[in-house]
Design an enzyme around this catalytic site. Structure first.
Site, PDB file in Angstrom:
ATOM      1  N   HIS A  37       9.823  13.098  29.519  1.00 25.23           N
ATOM      2  CA  HIS A  37       9.152  14.395  29.404  1.00 25.23           C
ATOM      3  C   HIS A  37      10.165  15.529  29.236  1.00 25.23           C
ATOM      4  O   HIS A  37       9.929  16.474  28.485  1.00 25.23           O
ATOM      5  CB  HIS A  37       8.297  14.666  30.645  1.00 25.23           C
ATOM      6  CG  HIS A  37       7.027  13.880  30.674  1.00 25.23           C
ATOM      7  ND1 HIS A  37       5.792  14.469  30.766  1.00 25.23           N
ATOM      8  CD2 HIS A  37       6.802  12.545  30.620  1.00 25.23           C
ATOM      9  CE1 HIS A  37       4.848  13.532  30.770  1.00 25.23           C
ATOM     10  NE2 HIS A  37       5.446  12.350  30.691  1.00 25.23           N
TER      11      HIS A  37
ATOM     12  N   GLU B 178      14.074   8.926  17.944  1.00 23.34           N
ATOM     13  CA  GLU B 178      15.540   8.935  17.822  1.00 23.34           C
ATOM     14  C   GLU B 178      16.000   7.917  16.791  1.00 23.34           C
ATOM     15  O   GLU B 178      16.955   8.166  16.043  1.00 23.34           O
ATOM     16  CB  GLU B 178      16.171   8.675  19.185  1.00 23.34           C
ATOM     17  CG  GLU B 178      16.072   9.865  20.120  1.00 23.34           C
ATOM     18  CD  GLU B 178      16.551   9.586  21.532  1.00 23.34           C
ATOM     19  OE1 GLU B 178      16.501  10.511  22.356  1.00 23.34           O
ATOM     20  OE2 GLU B 178      16.976   8.444  21.807  1.00 23.34           O
TER      21      GLU B 178
ATOM     22  N   ASP C 158       1.482   3.962  25.417  1.00 20.47           N
ATOM     23  CA  ASP C 158       1.404   4.140  23.975  1.00 20.47           C
ATOM     24  C   ASP C 158       2.309   3.183  23.202  1.00 20.47           C
ATOM     25  O   ASP C 158       2.245   3.137  21.968  1.00 20.47           O
ATOM     26  CB  ASP C 158       1.778   5.576  23.617  1.00 20.47           C
ATOM     27  CG  ASP C 158       3.198   5.939  24.065  1.00 20.47           C
ATOM     28  OD1 ASP C 158       3.584   5.544  25.179  1.00 20.47           O
ATOM     29  OD2 ASP C 158       3.913   6.636  23.319  1.00 20.47           O
TER      30      ASP C 158
END
Length: 507
Positions: free
Chosen positions: A34, A401, A417
Site C-alpha cells: 500500500h 514493476e 487479486d
C-alpha cells in the site's frame, strides 16, 4: 531518500504554500503493497502546479519507513517534496484486527487520529482540500465527511479486478460464488463467466475472496471481503471518484467496462519508472526510490548481478507477506538448481521458520550459481540487464514493476487479486506464463524447471513473450511521459477535486 524533520514546515515554506491551492492527504495501510503506490501517487500530485501532498501511514509502518527518527508516533518528516504524518489505530503494532470488537475499537482510533491529522495540517497553514485512501479504509470517508472534504478511493489493483468486484456486488455474485464453491479445481479451470465489458474469465482466474468456500474461509479473508463490500457500497452511495493504478494501453477494455458505473481515472503505472527507462531528463523525478520496510543488501546484490550474463538470471520473489513452508522452499531450491541458470532468490528473514533457514543455508553453501537475499530493491533488480525473467506471486505492484522494466514473468499466484493478475500476464498481455501448484498448493521443482525452460529457452514462445514485454515497457513510458495520459488524467482529477472542494465550502 533524504529526510528531515518537518516541525516548522509552514514557517520555512510560507510563501510557496500560499501559492498552492490543492492539498491532498493520501492515507495508506502501513504495509509495503500500500505504501509504495500511495507514495508514488502523492509525489505525482505534488509535482502538478498548484498542488501539494501529505502521505499518512499507520504508525507501525511509519516507524519502519523512518527508523532513524525514533519511536514517536506523531513525528512529521519530509523528503523535500511531500510530508509524512503517521496515524494511530490505537494499537500500533502492525497486527490485523480480526474480531469485530477489535475492528470497531481500531476504527474509532483511526477516526480520531486521522481527524487530528486534518486539524494539525489546517493549524499549520496547510488545510487539506481532498482526502484519498488505498482500498479498504472506509473510515477515511467518515473523516472527510466530518471535515466537509471531498474524498476519493485509490484502487491499487487492476481495473479488471475493480470491474469484477463491481459486477460481483451488482448482480453476478451468486453465479460466481456458486461455481467457485461447488467446483473442483479442474472444473474451475474449464468454467468461464462473461461479465459486462470483460473477456470471458475462468473461475480459477477470479479473485480468491469471491470463490472461496465461505465456511472454510480464513478470518483475514472474511475481514477483507467485508471491507470490500463496504467500499463498493460507499462508492455507489456517495458517487466517489476512483483513481485506478493502471493505464489505458494496459487495460483499455476494463477501464471502458467500469467507467459507465463510476467516475474512474487511470493514474498508473503506480510505480516510479527506472531512470534508465525514462525518455527525457525532465522526467527524472519519476525515478524516486521505493520505500523498503525490510533490511536489504543492495551493494552485494547489484555487484553479483553485474557479474552475470545478459538475460541469464532468474529472479524469484513472492512479495512482502508470503511465508515459505519447508517443502515449498525445498522445491524452489531444487527447481532452480535443476534449471541450471544463475538465480537471485528473495527469502525474508522476518517470520522465517527454522527449517526454511536450513534450506536457505543449503542454497548459500552448496550452489555457487545462486544468491539468496533477505530483501532487495526490486525495481533496480528488474531493470538490470542480467535479469531474464521474474518468478512472482503476481502482486499488482510486482506485476507493474515487471511491466515497466520489460521483464517476462512466471506467474505463481496465491490469493486475493493474484490469480486475475496472472491471467492478465499470460492471456491478455502475453508477457509470461502461469505455473500451476499441486494439490497442497506447492509449486513443485519439476513445474518450476519446465516453466523456466519455456520462458528462457529461446524457443518461439519465449521470443514472442519477450517482444510483448518490451512493447508494454514502451507503452508504460508513453503513459508517464510529459503531457502524456497519466499527467492529463491527474490534472483532470485535480481540477475536479478542487471544484468539489469549492462546492462543499459554499454549503
Amino acid at each position: 531518500m533524504a529526510l528531515a524533520k518537518d516541525e516548522s514546515h509552514s514557517h520555512n515554506n510560507g510563501e510557496q504554500e500560499q501559492g498552492r491551492r490543492s492539498h491532498f492527504l493520501v492515507v495508506a495501510y502501513g504495509i509495503q503493497g500500500h505504501i509504495n503506490p500511495a507514495r508514488t501517487l502523492a509525489h505525482r500530485l505534488a509535482r502538478i502546479g498548484g498542488c501539494t501532498a501529505t502521505l499518512s501511514v499507520s504508525a507501525s509502518g511509519h516507524r519502519r519507513m523512518f527508523p532513524s527518527h525514533g519511536t514517536s508516533c506523531g513525528e512529521e518528516v519530509s523528503d523535500g517534496l511531500i510530508s509524512y504524518i503517521p496515524f494511530s489505530d490505537g494499537k500500533d503494532d502492525g497486527s490485523w484486527a480480526m474480531d469485530s470488537e477489535d475492528r470497531a475499537r481500531r476504527r474509532e482510533a483511526n477516526f480520531r487520529s486521522l481527524s487530528a491529522v486534518v486539524d494539525r495540517l489546517a493549524a499549520s497553514g496547510r488545510p487539506v482540500t481532498c482526502m484519498l485512501w488505498t482500498l479498504s479504509m472506509p473510515v477515511v470517508g467518515e473523516v472527510a465527511r466530518e471535515h466537509g472534504l471531498p474524498v476519493a478511493v485509490y484502487w491499487i489493483q487492476p481495473a479488471t479486478v475493480l470491474a469484477t468486484y463491481y459486477h460481483y456486488f451488482h448482480g453476478h455474485g451468486e453465479l460466481i460464488a456458486q461455481h467457485g464453491s461447488s467446483s473442483s479445481s479442474s472444473t474451475q479451470d474449464q468454467v468461464k463467466i462473461t461479465l459486462p465489458g470483460l473477456h470471458p474469465l475462468r473461475i480459477s482466474d477470479m479473485p480468491t475472496f469471491l470463490t472461496e468456500e465461505k465456511m472454510t474461509q480464513s478470518d483475514l479473508s472474511k475481514m477483507l471481503f467485508q471491507a470490500l463490500r463496504e467500499l463498493f457500497e460507499q462508492i455507489e452511495k456517495e458517487k466517489l471518484t476512483v483513481l485506478v493504478n493502471t493505464f489505458d494501453a494496459l487495460e483499455d477494455a476494463a477501464l471502458k467496462a467500469i467507467r459507465p458505473y463510476m467516475d474512474a481515472f487511470a493514474v498508473g503505472p503506480g510505480v516510479p519508472l527506472p531512470l534508465a527507462a525514462l525518455q527525457h531528463k525532465d522526467d527524472a523525478g519519476e525515478a524516486a526510490a521505493q520505500v523498503h520496510l525490510f533490511k536489504q543488501d543492495e551493494k552485494n546484490c547489484m555487484e553479483w548481478l553485474d557479474a552475470q550474463l545478459e538475460r541469464s538470471v532468474v529472479y524469484v520473489s513472492f512479495g512482502s507477506l508470503l511465508a515459505y513452508t519447508k517443502r515449498q522452499a525445498e522445491e524452489i531450491l531444487h527447481g532452480l538448481q535443476g534449471h541450471g541458470q544463475p538465480y537471485l532468490w528473495v527469502v525474508r528473514r522476518e517470520g522465517r521458520a527454522e527449517e526454511v533457514d536450513l534450506c536457505v543455508r543449503e542454497a548459500e553453501q552448496a550452489d555457487s550459481k545462486g544468491m539468496v537475499v533477505e530483501w532487495c530493491d526490486q525495481q533496480k533488480v528488474l531493470s538490470h540487464p542480467s535479469v531474464g525473467c521474474f518468478v512472482t506471486h503476481c502482486g499488482w505492484n510486482s506485476t507493474l514493476e515487471a511491466v515497466v522494466s520489460g521483464v517476462p514473468m512466471l506467474a505463481v499466484p496465491s490469493w486475493s487479486d493474484q490469480p486475475m493478475n496472472a491471467y492478465l500476464v499470460e492471456e491478455e498481455w502475453g508477457m509470461g506464463v502461469r505455473a500451476e501448484r499441486d494439490a497442497e498448493g506447492v509449486l513443485t521443482r519439476d513445474e518450476l524447471a519446465s516453466r523456466l525452460e519455456l520462458l528462457m529457452g529461446g524457443g518461439e514462445r519465449s521470443v514472442e513473450i519477450r517482444a510483448n514485454a518490451q512493447s508494454l515497457k514502451e507503452r508504460a513510458q508513453e503513459a508517464v511521459a510529459k503531457d502524456g495520459p497519466l499527467e492529463r488524467s491527474l490534472q483532470n482529477f485535480v481540477s475536479k477535486s478542487m471544484q468539489n472542494h469549492l462546492d462543499q465550502s459554499r454549503k
